[in-house]
Design an enzyme around this catalytic site. Sequence first.
Site, PDB file in Angstrom:
ATOM      1  N   HIS A 111      -9.972  -5.612  -3.299  1.00  0.00           N
ATOM      2  CA  HIS A 111      -8.831  -5.880  -2.684  1.00  0.00           C
ATOM      3  C   HIS A 111      -8.927  -6.055  -1.109  1.00  0.00           C
ATOM      4  O   HIS A 111      -9.994  -5.590  -0.705  1.00  0.00           O
ATOM      5  CB  HIS A 111      -7.868  -4.644  -3.013  1.00  0.00           C
ATOM      6  CG  HIS A 111      -8.517  -3.435  -2.553  1.00  0.00           C
ATOM      7  ND1 HIS A 111      -9.651  -2.397  -3.234  1.00  0.00           N
ATOM      8  CD2 HIS A 111      -8.421  -2.600  -1.273  1.00  0.00           C
ATOM      9  CE1 HIS A 111      -9.946  -1.599  -2.532  1.00  0.00           C
ATOM     10  NE2 HIS A 111      -9.335  -1.543  -1.372  1.00  0.00           N
ATOM     11  N   ASP A 150       1.013  -1.199  -0.056  1.00  0.00           N
ATOM     12  CA  ASP A 150      -0.093   0.041   0.002  1.00  0.00           C
ATOM     13  C   ASP A 150       0.755   1.022   0.019  1.00  0.00           C
ATOM     14  O   ASP A 150       1.901   1.286   0.744  1.00  0.00           O
ATOM     15  CB  ASP A 150      -0.951  -0.089   1.078  1.00  0.00           C
ATOM     16  CG  ASP A 150      -2.100   1.088   1.036  1.00  0.00           C
ATOM     17  OD1 ASP A 150      -3.186   0.554   1.057  1.00  0.00           O
ATOM     18  OD2 ASP A 150      -1.820   2.235   1.019  1.00  0.00           O
ATOM     19  N   ILE A 151       0.541   2.291  -0.828  1.00  0.00           N
ATOM     20  CA  ILE A 151       1.254   3.312  -0.826  1.00  0.00           C
ATOM     21  C   ILE A 151       1.108   4.436   0.412  1.00  0.00           C
ATOM     22  O   ILE A 151       1.984   5.091   0.644  1.00  0.00           O
ATOM     23  CB  ILE A 151       0.876   4.239  -2.121  1.00  0.00           C
ATOM     24  CG1 ILE A 151       1.962   5.235  -2.670  1.00  0.00           C
ATOM     25  CG2 ILE A 151      -0.409   4.940  -1.865  1.00  0.00           C
ATOM     26  CD1 ILE A 151       1.609   5.556  -4.194  1.00  0.00           C
ATOM     27  N   HIS A 159      -6.659  -5.567   2.239  1.00  0.00           N
ATOM     28  CA  HIS A 159      -5.808  -5.241   2.930  1.00  0.00           C
ATOM     29  C   HIS A 159      -5.046  -5.995   4.027  1.00  0.00           C
ATOM     30  O   HIS A 159      -6.003  -6.794   4.744  1.00  0.00           O
ATOM     31  CB  HIS A 159      -6.167  -4.029   4.116  1.00  0.00           C
ATOM     32  CG  HIS A 159      -6.724  -2.878   3.040  1.00  0.00           C
ATOM     33  ND1 HIS A 159      -6.114  -1.838   3.015  1.00  0.00           N
ATOM     34  CD2 HIS A 159      -7.974  -2.393   2.656  1.00  0.00           C
ATOM     35  CE1 HIS A 159      -6.796  -0.778   2.338  1.00  0.00           C
ATOM     36  NE2 HIS A 159      -7.874  -1.271   2.032  1.00  0.00           N
ATOM     37  N   GLN A 187     -14.347   2.287   1.433  1.00  0.00           N
ATOM     38  CA  GLN A 187     -13.679   1.600   0.064  1.00  0.00           C
ATOM     39  C   GLN A 187     -13.593   2.922  -0.926  1.00  0.00           C
ATOM     40  O   GLN A 187     -14.533   3.669  -1.167  1.00  0.00           O
ATOM     41  CB  GLN A 187     -14.776   0.718  -0.705  1.00  0.00           C
ATOM     42  CG  GLN A 187     -13.963   0.091  -2.025  1.00  0.00           C
ATOM     43  CD  GLN A 187     -14.763  -1.018  -2.398  1.00  0.00           C
ATOM     44  OE1 GLN A 187     -16.093  -1.130  -2.189  1.00  0.00           O
ATOM     45  NE2 GLN A 187     -14.275  -1.456  -3.552  1.00  0.00           N
TER      46      GLN A 187
HETATM   47  P1  5GP Z   1      -9.651   1.163   0.267  1.00  0.00           P
HETATM   48  O1  5GP Z   1      -9.997   2.532   1.100  1.00  0.00           O
HETATM   49  O2  5GP Z   1     -10.400   1.230  -1.069  1.00  0.00           O
HETATM   50  O3  5GP Z   1     -10.200  -0.098   0.889  1.00  0.00           O
HETATM   51  O4  5GP Z   1      -8.148   1.231  -0.133  1.00  0.00           O
HETATM   52  C1  5GP Z   1      -7.392   1.669  -1.086  1.00  0.00           C
HETATM   53  C2  5GP Z   1      -6.014   1.602  -0.867  1.00  0.00           C
HETATM   54  O5  5GP Z   1      -5.357   1.742  -1.921  1.00  0.00           O
HETATM   55  C3  5GP Z   1      -5.480   2.789   0.274  1.00  0.00           C
HETATM   56  O6  5GP Z   1      -4.989   1.992   1.440  1.00  0.00           O
HETATM   57  C4  5GP Z   1      -4.542   3.438  -0.528  1.00  0.00           C
HETATM   58  O7  5GP Z   1      -3.467   3.774   0.387  1.00  0.00           O
HETATM   59  C5  5GP Z   1      -4.158   2.332  -1.683  1.00  0.00           C
HETATM   60  N1  5GP Z   1      -3.693   3.024  -2.967  1.00  0.00           N
HETATM   61  C6  5GP Z   1      -4.384   4.186  -3.643  1.00  0.00           C
HETATM   62  N2  5GP Z   1      -3.715   4.402  -4.570  1.00  0.00           N
HETATM   63  C7  5GP Z   1      -2.520   3.699  -4.625  1.00  0.00           C
HETATM   64  C8  5GP Z   1      -1.472   3.486  -5.514  1.00  0.00           C
HETATM   65  O8  5GP Z   1      -1.506   4.045  -6.704  1.00  0.00           O
HETATM   66  N3  5GP Z   1      -0.773   2.670  -5.350  1.00  0.00           N
HETATM   67  C9  5GP Z   1      -0.478   1.959  -4.094  1.00  0.00           C
HETATM   68  N4  5GP Z   1       0.408   1.111  -3.814  1.00  0.00           N
HETATM   69  N5  5GP Z   1      -1.538   1.951  -3.288  1.00  0.00           N
HETATM   70  C10 5GP Z   1      -2.626   2.807  -3.470  1.00  0.00           C
END
Ligand code: 5GP
Length: 135
Positions: free
Chosen positions: A98, A29-30, A100, A92
């Site tokens: 995805h 994760d970034i 985590h 999300q």
């Molecule tokens: P969500 O909130 O959708 O469950 O999680 C999305 C995750 O994707 C976040 O933790 C965010 O930091 C990660 N993320 C978003 N854009 C990028 C990216 O360009 N590269 C990487 N490695 N992670 C990303």
Amino acid sequence: METIFSKILSGEIPCEKIYEDDFAFAFLDINPVNPGHALVIPKTWSAGFLDASEDTICRLIPAIQKVAKAVKEATGAEGVNIIQNEGAVAGQKVFHLHFHVIPRHAGDGREHWHGNPISAEEAKAVGEKIRAKLG
Ligand code: 5GP
């Protein structure tokens, strides 16, 4: 469906890849909760968990387990949170399924949300509604 994760899968956007097989792909994760925080995704698209096919789920889960064991051992974590946020209201942000994988260390200060007690009547009422949906 194009998302930031499909661009990561195609190599258009770089990532710190940690695992890949025929079906699954995992990268860091970034914006990690803790170092080693990884994301495990299917190569096929679904917006989230609820619209994913049974085949997707069956093939993704072993990859999540494999990555979670590696993340835990590599980071020396005592535990791991495996989380999927389903829908914007649940946090999300990227609409490509995805999971985590977040390594957890004693005293890392990462908090869960807090539950609230529920009466037996309320639990029964909501339980009945859910059981009716499950058939
Ligand atoms: P969500 O909130 O959708 O469950 O999680 C999305 C995750 O994707 C976040 O933790 C965010 O930091 C990660 N993320 C978003 N854009 C990028 C990216 O360009 N590269 C990487 N490695 N992670 C990303």
